[in-house]
Design a protein around this motif. Structure first.
Motif, PDB file in Angstrom:
ATOM      1  N   THR A 117       0.928  -1.153  -0.049  1.00  0.00           N
ATOM      2  CA  THR A 117      -0.029  -0.031  -0.113  1.00  0.00           C
ATOM      3  C   THR A 117       0.908   1.154  -0.218  1.00  0.00           C
ATOM      4  O   THR A 117       1.971   1.260   0.710  1.00  0.00           O
ATOM      5  CB  THR A 117      -0.961  -0.133   1.145  1.00  0.00           C
ATOM      6  N   ARG A 118       0.295   2.452  -0.770  1.00  0.00           N
ATOM      7  CA  ARG A 118       0.973   3.698  -0.477  1.00  0.00           C
ATOM      8  C   ARG A 118       0.246   4.362   0.698  1.00  0.00           C
ATOM      9  O   ARG A 118       0.584   5.614   0.630  1.00  0.00           O
ATOM     10  CB  ARG A 118       0.728   4.337  -1.703  1.00  0.00           C
ATOM     11  N   CYS A 119      -0.200   3.887   1.609  1.00  0.00           N
ATOM     12  CA  CYS A 119      -0.912   4.591   2.784  1.00  0.00           C
ATOM     13  C   CYS A 119       0.522   5.369   3.499  1.00  0.00           C
ATOM     14  O   CYS A 119       1.539   4.857   3.789  1.00  0.00           O
ATOM     15  CB  CYS A 119      -1.569   3.695   3.715  1.00  0.00           C
ATOM     16  N   PRO A 120       0.221   6.714   3.587  1.00  0.00           N
ATOM     17  CA  PRO A 120       1.471   7.443   3.974  1.00  0.00           C
ATOM     18  C   PRO A 120       1.761   6.952   5.843  1.00  0.00           C
ATOM     19  O   PRO A 120       2.945   7.165   6.082  1.00  0.00           O
ATOM     20  CB  PRO A 120       1.019   8.751   4.097  1.00  0.00           C
ATOM     21  N   TYR A 121       1.089   6.413   6.296  1.00  0.00           N
ATOM     22  CA  TYR A 121       1.156   6.025   7.605  1.00  0.00           C
ATOM     23  C   TYR A 121       1.892   4.765   7.541  1.00  0.00           C
ATOM     24  O   TYR A 121       3.005   4.557   8.471  1.00  0.00           O
ATOM     25  CB  TYR A 121      -0.087   5.869   8.331  1.00  0.00           C
ATOM     26  N   PHE A 122       1.615   4.016   6.566  1.00  0.00           N
ATOM     27  CA  PHE A 122       2.542   2.785   6.257  1.00  0.00           C
ATOM     28  C   PHE A 122       3.957   3.125   5.870  1.00  0.00           C
ATOM     29  O   PHE A 122       4.804   2.370   6.603  1.00  0.00           O
ATOM     30  CB  PHE A 122       1.858   1.921   5.304  1.00  0.00           C
ATOM     31  N   GLN A 123       4.183   4.154   5.318  1.00  0.00           N
ATOM     32  CA  GLN A 123       5.337   4.505   4.751  1.00  0.00           C
ATOM     33  C   GLN A 123       6.154   5.356   5.876  1.00  0.00           C
ATOM     34  O   GLN A 123       7.289   5.483   5.404  1.00  0.00           O
ATOM     35  CB  GLN A 123       5.231   5.172   3.250  1.00  0.00           C
ATOM     36  N   ASP A 124       5.732   5.799   6.683  1.00  0.00           N
ATOM     37  CA  ASP A 124       6.173   6.610   7.635  1.00  0.00           C
ATOM     38  C   ASP A 124       6.497   5.792   8.774  1.00  0.00           C
ATOM     39  O   ASP A 124       5.556   5.614   9.769  1.00  0.00           O
ATOM     40  CB  ASP A 124       5.502   8.001   7.792  1.00  0.00           C
ATOM     41  N   THR A 125       7.647   5.395   9.279  1.00  0.00           N
ATOM     42  CA  THR A 125       8.072   4.582  10.482  1.00  0.00           C
ATOM     43  C   THR A 125       7.709   5.480  11.788  1.00  0.00           C
ATOM     44  O   THR A 125       7.805   4.850  12.783  1.00  0.00           O
ATOM     45  CB  THR A 125       9.427   4.186  10.515  1.00  0.00           C
ATOM     46  N   GLY A 126       7.474   6.740  11.645  1.00  0.00           N
ATOM     47  CA  GLY A 126       7.333   7.475  12.841  1.00  0.00           C
ATOM     48  C   GLY A 126       5.819   7.632  13.092  1.00  0.00           C
ATOM     49  O   GLY A 126       5.470   8.374  14.197  1.00  0.00           O
ATOM     50  N   ASP A 142      -8.474   8.164  11.877  1.00  0.00           N
ATOM     51  CA  ASP A 142      -8.618   9.395  12.598  1.00  0.00           C
ATOM     52  C   ASP A 142      -7.738  10.559  11.742  1.00  0.00           C
ATOM     53  O   ASP A 142      -7.997  11.906  12.273  1.00  0.00           O
ATOM     54  CB  ASP A 142      -8.654   9.685  14.196  1.00  0.00           C
ATOM     55  N   GLY A 143      -6.934  10.069  11.037  1.00  0.00           N
ATOM     56  CA  GLY A 143      -6.191  11.231  10.343  1.00  0.00           C
ATOM     57  C   GLY A 143      -6.432  11.398   8.777  1.00  0.00           C
ATOM     58  O   GLY A 143      -7.789  11.756   8.526  1.00  0.00           O
ATOM     59  N   VAL A 144      -5.468  11.478   7.938  1.00  0.00           N
ATOM     60  CA  VAL A 144      -5.534  11.701   6.728  1.00  0.00           C
ATOM     61  C   VAL A 144      -6.030  10.259   5.918  1.00  0.00           C
ATOM     62  O   VAL A 144      -5.249   9.650   5.655  1.00  0.00           O
ATOM     63  CB  VAL A 144      -4.337  12.196   6.062  1.00  0.00           C
TER      64      VAL A 144
END
Length: 331
Positions: A117-126, A142-144
């Motif tokens: 997936t290109r979900c930004p939460y998956f791609q951001d380890t923080g 609850d985010g973007v």
């Protein structure tokens, strides 16, 4: 930098032995997704098994009329192949709708199915992400989440699958060929990817160490009118907000056969079985198309910011069905 072992396999058996089903082992094809995830720290393999040299780079016609596509055939080569373009236009169109020309030249058939997936939460380890780190939470809920799922999602994950090709394969009743320690097997492309449930970290039904060796396109959908349509934020190099792959056989104004799959709406390509059942042996009319698609989308559960995906998917699907209903059957 995290060191890793690199193996350049020459045979399928050598590749699966080098992988060994280890949790930190990965197969490397064109690398258009995996290498990016390694740079981000999302993937940290201990072993990379390169499969570019395996004898899986051809498209061949089988005696029964099926088309076998090797796992290392590039997306560009498959999209341009005369048999793919002539018999399965939905597949060629889906491939050309994905990524850029440069990426399609590198991306492989097997790698396309395995992209994450290109979900930004998956791609951001923080950020919290149950797919990347089970139990950490889903930051997107609850985010973007404008680009996220409206069908089949769970409290654990609302990510969508990014592949265009996989949507076409689901609509074509394709089979995915696999090879592992237990030997060879096939899976329907429509069942290859999973819904998230309580195991969002597991994208597919592949067993540990199994290698995709090819995709089998059946003769039953060859030559039927088909098309892929993708709605996205810009004209190129963007993932689908909603997409649809349709295979449609209409004779004398009656739907004899139909296959529909949606992309951009769920954790996997969404085969629209309810819509298909509503259409078969019925009239090929605008009203029938809209009722069938509405029945399929009735269970959609959009989130705060992505309710627009439901009418978008409806309009895209109905337009493709309407246009194909007048298309001649390929010879």
């Amino acid at each position: 930098m995290k060191p890793f072992r690199y193996v350049r396999a020459r045979t399928v058996e050598e590749a699966t032995a080098a992988h060994g089903g280890r949790p930190d082992a990965r197969y490397l094809g064109g690398g258009t997704n995996l290498v990016d995830l390694m740079k981000l720290g999302v993937e940290q393999p201990g072993t990379l098994v390169a499969v570019q040299d395996l004898p899986l780079d051809t498209v061949e016609e089988l005696p029964d009329g099926s088309l076998r596509v090797g796992a290392t055939v590039s997306n560009s080569d498959l999209a341009a192949h005369p048999l793919a373009r002539g018999r399965y236009p939905v597949l060629s169109q889906a491939l050309l709708a994905g990524a850029s020309g440069q990426l399609r030249n590198m991306a492989t058939t097997g790698g396309n199915l395995l992209q994450r997936t290109r979900c930004p939460y998956f791609q951001d380890t923080g950020k919290p992400c149950n797919k990347r780190e089970p139990g950490s939470g889903c930051g997107a809920r609850d985010g973007v989440h404008r680009d996220h799922a409206v069908l089949g999602h769970s409290p654990q994950c609302i990510a969508t699958h990014p592949s265009d090709m996989a949507v076409a394969l689901a609509a074509l009743d394709a089979q995915v060929e696999l090879h592992g320690s237990a030997g060879a097997r096939t899976l329907p492309a429509a069942d290859f990817h999973r819904l998230p449930g309580d195991r969002p970290e597991r994208d597919t039904e592949i067993e540990p160490g199994e290698l995709i060796t090819g995709v089998l396109l059946p003769p039953t959908t060859a030559g039927l009118p088909s098309a892929y349509r993708k709605a996205r934020d810009r004209a190129s190099y963007a993932f689908a907000l909603a997409s649809v792959a349709v295979v449609l056989d209409v004779r004398d104004g009656v739907v004899r056969d139909v296959r529909i799959a949606f992309g951009g709406l769920a954790h996997r390509p969404w085969r629209a079985l309810r819509a298909e059942q509503a259409l078969v042996n019925g009239p090929a009319t605008d009203d029938a198309f809209r009722r069938a698609v509405d029945a399929e989308l009735a269970d959609a559960a959009p989130l705060r910011d992505n309710a627009f995906k439901v009418p978008l998917a409806r309009n895209v699907a109905c337009d493709v069905l309407r246009r194909l209903a007048g298309a001649p059957t390929a010879s």
